[in-house]
Design a protein around this motif. Structure first.
Motif, mmCIF file in Angstrom:
data_model
loop_
_atom_site.group_PDB
_atom_site.id
_atom_site.type_symbol
_atom_site.label_atom_id
_atom_site.label_comp_id
_atom_site.label_asym_id
_atom_site.label_seq_id
_atom_site.Cartn_x
_atom_site.Cartn_y
_atom_site.Cartn_z
ATOM 1 N N GLN A 1 -15.359 80.211 2.698
ATOM 2 C CA GLN A 1 -15.560 79.166 1.692
ATOM 3 C C GLN A 1 -16.602 79.588 0.657
ATOM 4 O OE1 GLN A 1 -15.054 74.924 3.349
ATOM 5 N NE2 GLN A 1 -15.654 76.085 5.159
ATOM 6 N N GLN A 2 -17.614 80.330 1.077
ATOM 7 C CA GLN A 2 -18.572 80.870 0.120
ATOM 8 C C GLN A 2 -17.893 81.839 -0.853
ATOM 9 O OE1 GLN A 2 -22.235 80.715 -0.276
ATOM 10 N NE2 GLN A 2 -21.723 78.709 0.601
ATOM 11 N N GLU B 1 -15.831 79.886 -3.360
ATOM 12 C CA GLU B 1 -16.650 79.242 -4.388
ATOM 13 C C GLU B 1 -17.089 80.252 -5.451
ATOM 14 O OE1 GLU B 1 -17.266 76.141 -4.856
ATOM 15 O OE2 GLU B 1 -16.544 75.267 -2.983
ATOM 16 N N ARG B 2 -17.537 81.410 -5.010
ATOM 17 C CA ARG B 2 -18.056 82.393 -5.954
ATOM 18 C C ARG B 2 -16.947 82.990 -6.813
ATOM 19 N NH1 ARG B 2 -21.677 86.327 -2.482
ATOM 20 N NH2 ARG B 2 -22.124 87.210 -4.557
ATOM 21 N N HIS C 1 -13.982 81.526 -7.529
ATOM 22 C CA HIS C 1 -13.440 80.486 -8.407
ATOM 23 C C HIS C 1 -14.380 80.205 -9.585
ATOM 24 C CE1 HIS C 1 -10.590 78.642 -5.161
ATOM 25 N NE2 HIS C 1 -10.037 79.648 -5.823
ATOM 26 N N ARG D 1 -7.537 75.527 1.141
ATOM 27 C CA ARG D 1 -8.629 75.983 0.293
ATOM 28 C C ARG D 1 -8.229 77.201 -0.542
ATOM 29 N NH1 ARG D 1 -13.809 74.567 1.094
ATOM 30 N NH2 ARG D 1 -13.937 75.533 -0.975
#
Length: 409
Positions: free
Chosen positions: A312-313, A316-317, A319, A359
């Motif tokens: 998930q990290q 996020e980075r 995206h 995700r």
């Protein structure tokens, strides 16, 4: 099949479609067409004596390497990394050429294609510790999927036994004493199946790039030396259109913790965000995190939770830079040296999250592509290189065919 000339033209003298589109479009720019993930060279992968001495590597030595580019272009520039060097990397001279017969892993070149590289107009460059050097642009058209030979000479050598390399080249390089950057062949050279210092090629193109972040399964353990039949190579062979495929994998790599090379979380800026023209990330990594964690139920549950949080990290980075992220499921390792305790349960937990969390921008089910229906904990025998963890070229073809091409249009 028509042979392409050195100038990237078809035999008739007509520009290839990719080059023609690049020249006609106003959306051209630099895009990486080949990369290798920089690593600290392990002692067993250092250049052999006499090229490695105490505190000095490749003094008065020539290094010739071949790599396979993906998309083509008329102008190129090269990247040289000193990310892990213990001292300045003093590159004295660099030449590029097409290899004899267009083959990977050969020491001979086509002499009429030889060109010298410069750095800010100079023939040499000193790359500081931890830094990267990019060459000046050079008019040197490359055809899609062609092989490029890069020859480096270090007069003084690098004054350290910490050097930057990519050990899992699956491609033969050559070492020879003296300056032979312009020689047609390196007669008597020492062959080594590693890359050193060289970390990227960019071309001017309309293409976009997909970065593949992974471990030895993407780096190609089990593929054929000089065969360019890792799954990323075979995936690129299936692609049509202008998509560069950048293999940023390394054997033994992990998502959470350093191992053979920095963790994915530590290297994401360098190996993804700092690459040119990237539009997509395909993430296929996690088996070494599972396989090196303790085998108890509690340890593996914690590992699975941490691995999902790390994914998930990464999402996020990536995206945040408008990069789409495709998640690949972890392939089976039953009967391998990783098959102990609750590790299979962790693999199933992580794969279930990859498939169902929604995700990722898309899911690539590599697990389904190569698992044995009669024993889903294990690889298909036809795909297994023999250690029940890594794949052979047939297995890598199965991975390549599992990636939907529509995701890159």
């Amino acid at each position: 099949m028509r042979r392409r000339s050195f100038l990237g033209l078809a035999a008739t003298g007509v520009l290839t479609p990719a080059v023609a589109r690049a020249e006609a479009s106003g959306r051209t720019g630099w895009v990486n067409t080949w990369t290798s993930m920089p690593q600290l060279c392990e002692p067993g992968n250092m250049p052999p004596p006499p090229f490695t001495q105490d505190g000095l590597v490749l003094a008065d030595a020539t290094l010739r390497q071949t790599v396979r580019v993906t998309v083509g272009g008329r102008r190129i520039r090269l990247r040289f990394s000193n990310a892990f060097g213990g001292a300045v990397l003093p590159i004295t001279a660099v030449t590029v050429a097409l290899p004899k017969d267009g083959r990977a892993g050969v020491s001979a070149i086509q002499p009429n294609t030889l060109r010298r590289l410069t750095f800010n107009g100079r023939s040499s460059v000193d790359v500081p510790r931890g830094a990267l050097a990019v060459s000046d642009p050079l008019d040197f058209p490359l055809a899609r999927g062609s092989i490029l030979t890069v020859t480096i000479y270090l007069a003084r050598g690098q004054a350290s036994n910490d050097i930057t390399s990519h050990p899992g080249s699956r491609t033969t390089s050559y070492l020879l004493a003296g300056n032979h950057t312009e020689d047609a062949d390196l007669t008597g050279a020492t062959p080594v199946d590693h890359w050193y210092f060289f970390s990227g090629i960019e071309v001017v193109s309309t293409a976009s790039a997909v970065v593949l972040i992974g471990d030895s399964l993407t780096d190609g353990r089990g593929s054929t030396t000089n065969g360019n039949n890792r799954w990323p190579d075979q995936f690129f062979d299936r692609l049509r259109g202008d998509v560069a495929v950048l293999n940023q994998a390394a054997g033994g790599n992990r998502v959470l913790n350093d191992g053979l090379g920095p963790s994915v979380l530590a290297r994401l800026d360098r190996d993804l965000l700092a690459q040119s023209g990237v539009r997509w990330l395909l993430l296929f990594e996690g088996v070494n995190d599972i396989g090196t964690a303790a085998t108890t139920e509690a340890a593996q549950k914690q590992l699975a939770d941490d691995l999902i949080a790390a994914y998930q990290q990464i999402l996020e980075r990536a995206h945040a830079h408008d990069i789409k992220v495709y998640g690949a499921t972890i392939t089976p390792f039953g009967a391998s040296f990783y098959d102990e305790g609750f590790r299979e349960e962790s693999r199933q937990t992580v794969n279930r999250w990859i498939r169902t969390s929604r995700r990722f921008d898309a899911v690539i089910d590599f697990d389904a592509a190569v698992r044995d229906p009669a024993n889903p904990r294990q690889l298909l025998p036809v795909a297994d290189v023999g250690d029940h963890l890594h794949l052979n070229p047939t297995g890598y073809r199965m991975l390549a065919e599992a990636v939907p091409l529509k995701l890159f249009r």
